[in-house]
Each structure stands twice: as structure tokens, then as C-alpha cells.
Design a protein around this motif. Sequence first.
Motif, mmCIF file in Angstrom:
data_model
loop_
_atom_site.group_PDB
_atom_site.id
_atom_site.type_symbol
_atom_site.label_atom_id
_atom_site.label_comp_id
_atom_site.label_asym_id
_atom_site.label_seq_id
_atom_site.Cartn_x
_atom_site.Cartn_y
_atom_site.Cartn_z
ATOM 1 N N ILE A 186 -3.702 -0.984 -18.115
ATOM 2 C CA ILE A 186 -3.660 -0.940 -16.646
ATOM 3 C C ILE A 186 -2.787 -2.067 -16.100
ATOM 4 O O ILE A 186 -1.913 -1.838 -15.244
ATOM 5 N N PHE A 187 -2.999 -3.296 -16.613
ATOM 6 C CA PHE A 187 -2.246 -4.442 -16.095
ATOM 7 C C PHE A 187 -0.763 -4.349 -16.455
ATOM 8 O O PHE A 187 0.106 -4.739 -15.671
ATOM 9 N N ALA A 206 -2.052 -7.648 -8.353
ATOM 10 C CA ALA A 206 -2.189 -7.382 -9.792
ATOM 11 C C ALA A 206 -2.530 -8.654 -10.548
ATOM 12 O O ALA A 206 -3.383 -8.657 -11.443
ATOM 13 N N ALA A 207 -1.861 -9.757 -10.192
ATOM 14 C CA ALA A 207 -2.126 -11.047 -10.843
ATOM 15 C C ALA A 207 -3.544 -11.522 -10.557
ATOM 16 O O ALA A 207 -4.248 -12.027 -11.446
ATOM 17 N N SER A 208 -3.993 -11.351 -9.300
ATOM 18 C CA SER A 208 -5.359 -11.756 -8.921
ATOM 19 C C SER A 208 -6.395 -10.917 -9.663
ATOM 20 O O SER A 208 -7.408 -11.439 -10.134
ATOM 21 N N LEU A 209 -6.126 -9.611 -9.775
ATOM 22 C CA LEU A 209 -7.040 -8.710 -10.469
ATOM 23 C C LEU A 209 -7.135 -9.056 -11.951
ATOM 24 O O LEU A 209 -8.227 -9.065 -12.541
ATOM 25 N N GLU A 210 -5.990 -9.378 -12.547
ATOM 26 C CA GLU A 210 -5.974 -9.759 -13.964
ATOM 27 C C GLU A 210 -6.728 -11.063 -14.186
ATOM 28 O O GLU A 210 -7.498 -11.201 -15.144
ATOM 29 N N LYS A 211 -6.557 -12.004 -13.262
ATOM 30 C CA LYS A 211 -7.260 -13.286 -13.367
ATOM 31 C C LYS A 211 -8.772 -13.078 -13.257
ATOM 32 O O LYS A 211 -9.552 -13.693 -13.995
#
Length: 357
Positions: A186-187, A206-211
Motif C-alpha cells: 500500500i505504501f 502517505a508519510a504520516s500514515l506510514e509513520k
Amino acid sequence: MKKMPKALQVIIKLVISCAFFFVLLSFVRGNELISVFSRVNWPFFGISFAVTLIMFNVSCTKWKIILDLKTTQLSYWEIVKIYLIGSFFSNILPSTVGGDVVRSYYAGRLIDNQSFSAVSVFVERFSGIVFLFILVFLAPLFRVELYANPYLYVPAAAGLSCAAMTLWLWKAKNPFRIPNTIAEGIFSALHRLSGKPSCAWLAKPAASLEKLYRSIIERLKKLRAELQIATGAVKQDKRFLARLILLTVFFYILTWVNVYTTFKAFGVEVNFWAICAVVPAIMFVAHVPVTFLGNLGYFESVFVFYFLLVGVGGAESLAMGLLLRLKMLCLGGLGFISYLIYRQKHRLALIKGEFPV
């Protein structure tokens, strides 16, 4: 992302608490609440406090049998004092230092083993939470028609999912392989998409969600490690697990009795099986850390909302919730006294920055 200052967090939670009470009082007319308070049944009022003390002692006993797996240094009276201090930090002090952390610290200092102390607190608390996951799914059987209500079947489904997830996390050889494979796919797709000029706005979310995902996985890895350590400690005494389960079951039976006698303290008749059906869902939903001081305001709102579903008036439920709050505050008050008179060399400082890491 910059972390929100602790003072601002406390202010926001205070505002949320006030908002919950404002909404509650808008549904409950003042004269109705006064009328409920005016008909106190003093014998049941005393019984209600006695039930709370029994529940407190069951929790202390449960913690002691866990600590006794490794050491018998702590007397029951010492554990009572430490548990009371934990109640003070949890229910009265507007602090980000939770009562469980405080209990772990004090016990660790006394037995000179902070790691096992932390494990003992984890087992005592987590065993209750896992049982709640199961109970929130099964309890509506006392009033089967409640399963048709989303406010019961959603927590029931969530409880069952949490129980299954805990079992998977505990028993699976590599519980993170499948979610990590899916998340990476997904990422990776999101990052490729955000590379296009028309979708550049996706980069930050996307970066916030991955973090966030990485943070959740790290917490789950820590939980898995604690479960494995706890399992190793439990295996030393085969009778221990039976005693732990019995005390946990007894505690939750007492939660039903506690609510029943607290209603009776105001002369309110509520079907006991209705209490059994909704209280686990209430406890499950009320665990969400929305406000401070033991979820002040939110805790009472959840009780009022759920008991309206089984035909109990808002004023009666609010009075009952406020009495439950008073009992928690009384335990916290006793904890404050214990904190003040506790041996100075073991006492935890309340000044910011002095809490040991």
C-alpha cells in the motif's frame, strides 16, 4: 510532527470534560437530579462502598499472587498502599504519569527488580482487559435482543476482534509478516502515486500514515514481548493461572454488583440481568482515553447513554455514575494520604522532570 505540550493536552481534556457534563446536564433537568439525590438509601449507600472496597482488595490480591511468582518480599499491606497511590495518580492527579507506571516503579524499588515489577503490573492489568474483550462479546446474551442494537453489537464485534488479535499476537510465529507485506504494498503504491505532479498532495498524508503504522507495529511488538515474558513467568506455577482466572472472574462479577448496589443507593430498581448485559460494553467504551482524571465527564456520559438503552432514566444513571466517581475519588484520596506518609526514600516526586525513566 511537533508534539503537543503537556499543559495544552490537559487544557484540551478539561474542555472536553466540561463539554460532556454540559451535554449531560442538558438532557437531565436539575430538579430531576436533585430528586434522585434526595432519596438516598443509606444502608445500600454503605453496601455500595463496601463492594468497592472488596473490588479493590481483589485487585490487590491478584497483583500479589503475580508478584509472589518471583518474590514474597512485599506484604499484602505494602501492596495495598502502593495500589492506593496508583489510584491517586490515576483518578485525582491531572498527570500523564499513569497509576500502573507508578505501581511498577514503587514495587520495583522495593523488590529491586524493575523489569519483573513491570511484568507483574502488565499481567494484572492485561489479564483483566483480555477477559473484558471476551465478556463484552458474550454479556449481551443476558438480554439477547440487545445484539440487534449497534451500540452493543459493534463493541461486541470489536471485543471479539481484539481477543482474536491478542491470541494471534501471542501464539503466531511471525504475526507481523502478513500485515507488513500488505502495508508495504500500500505504501509503495502511495509513494509512486504521490510522485506524479497531479497527486503530489498525497506525499505528506502517505508519510504520516506510514509513520503511524510503524508506531503501531512497534507497540504491538512490545506487547508481544511482554506477553512472552509473562507466559514464561506464569509457567513456573501451574496453579497460578487458575487463581488468576478465578480472581478476574470474581472481579467482573463484583462490577455488576457494584453498579446494582449503586443504583439501589438511590432507591432505583434496575433489572440485574440488564446490568450484566450492558456493563461490559460500558467498560469497553469507557476505556477510550478521551479526558483526564479517570475520563471525567466521558465516563458518566457512557453510563447514562447505555442505561437509557435498557429503560433507565438519565437522572438516575447520572446519579449512579457520579456516586461511582465519588468512590474512585475516595480511593484516590486514601492514595494521596498513603503517598504523603510513604517512606521518603521510595516516594515518587511529583515535580516535572523528576520521574525516573
